[in-house]
Design an enzyme around this catalytic site. Sequence first.
Site, PDB file in Angstrom:
ATOM      1  N   ARG A  49      94.087  69.999  81.400  1.00 46.94           N
ATOM      2  CA  ARG A  49      95.022  68.790  82.086  1.00 46.94           C
ATOM      3  C   ARG A  49      95.846  68.536  80.908  1.00 46.94           C
ATOM      4  NH1 ARG A  49      90.275  70.003  83.836  1.00 46.94           N
ATOM      5  NH2 ARG A  49      89.738  70.035  81.722  1.00 46.94           N
ATOM      6  N   THR A  50      95.853  68.352  79.611  1.00 45.81           N
ATOM      7  CA  THR A  50      96.521  67.722  79.012  1.00 45.81           C
ATOM      8  C   THR A  50      97.695  68.434  78.919  1.00 45.81           C
ATOM      9  OG1 THR A  50      94.678  66.600  77.590  1.00 45.81           O
ATOM     10  CG2 THR A  50      97.120  66.640  76.516  1.00 45.81           C
ATOM     11  N   LYS A  79      97.303  83.610  59.967  1.00 42.94           N
ATOM     12  CA  LYS A  79      97.723  84.151  58.749  1.00 42.94           C
ATOM     13  C   LYS A  79      97.646  83.083  57.738  1.00 42.94           C
ATOM     14  CE  LYS A  79     101.204  87.045  61.050  1.00 42.94           C
ATOM     15  NZ  LYS A  79     102.539  87.474  61.083  1.00 42.94           N
ATOM     16  N   ARG A 101      97.763  69.707  70.021  1.00 44.14           N
ATOM     17  CA  ARG A 101      96.248  69.777  69.926  1.00 44.14           C
ATOM     18  C   ARG A 101      95.951  70.360  68.861  1.00 44.14           C
ATOM     19  NH1 ARG A 101      92.490  69.980  75.009  1.00 44.14           N
ATOM     20  NH2 ARG A 101      93.078  67.641  75.149  1.00 44.14           N
ATOM     21  N   HIS A 136      92.136  60.887  71.116  1.00 45.38           N
ATOM     22  CA  HIS A 136      93.128  61.676  72.230  1.00 45.38           C
ATOM     23  C   HIS A 136      93.683  60.327  72.871  1.00 45.38           C
ATOM     24  CE1 HIS A 136      94.626  64.230  75.084  1.00 45.38           C
ATOM     25  NE2 HIS A 136      93.267  64.755  75.442  1.00 45.38           N
TER      26      HIS A 136
END
Length: 324
Positions: A49-50, A79, A101, A136
Amino acid sequence: MLRAQQFDPASLDCVFREARLAEEIINSGGSNLLKGKIILTLFYEPSTRTRLSFEFATYHLGGRVLSSEAAREFSSAAKGESIEDTIRVACRYRPAAIVIRHYEEGAAERAAAVATDPRTGRPVPVFNAGDGPGQHPTQALLDAYTIWRVRGTLDGATVAVAGDLLNGRTARSLCYLLAKYPGVSFRLIAPGAVQMKEDLLAYLRRHKVSFVQTEDLAAGIRGADVLYVTRIQKERFGGDAAAEYERVRDAFSVTSDVLADLPPHAIVMHPLPRVEGSHSELPTSVDADPRVVIFDQTEAGMYIRMALLKLTCTVDRVTGRPSR
């Protein structure tokens, strides 16, 4: 945009007005407000959704998106590259904004600290799309917007928040945000092992926001205006905590029988995803209840993110004036 605490009622009112306009923009076929601008979505954790709502929001405003959907595995992070170096590199490619995120709490703030346009020295806007168990904030805005659309106000709301409150960044962000409004009170419903962290409880006490903590779902939702349900987050129970997850995952389920105790005017929310099957915290069998607005929430996310992108990215960072 890094934390829900950045917003007060006046600024939220501005965002909500822009979100209403965003609905009109989509209904009229979109706009070119972000024409020529590229939004980078950099996701180190899974998202549906985000990520999609930010990307749809960008396209509806006439912009373009470049996306790294699984950056933890398929970027130089694998890495050992730091988030700071990744952002410094990305800023050289001239993004209008970065949506990130990450699995570590505080990663968005680290990114924002080095996100600078090399031409002007001005900050490149960074949106926190979830930082581990931290926050969030754009989810909190869309949740608040959903409540506002139904109730017409956020003042005086009694909000029952149920689920994994220890790891649930959406629940934390929503509480931080709604605590700014007069008369708001919270019922924090969770097994003891996943109750809300002390930092948020201290924040509520400091701002004299009424709250109770309970493990009793039926008692917690009685008389509530909003029931905000979250899943028990299996991915946060690593190593030796797996047995604890098995113990708490079935702590509650918001079935039709449970909803019988919720007032007729109330709404039921969930940030999604939810667990399927017999262990679901919000079974699909309740979706037909008109109080369940979980998919209205997801739609609201697109409007809120359109509003934020418009407010953030339509000012020319060289001149400081609105873009034409």
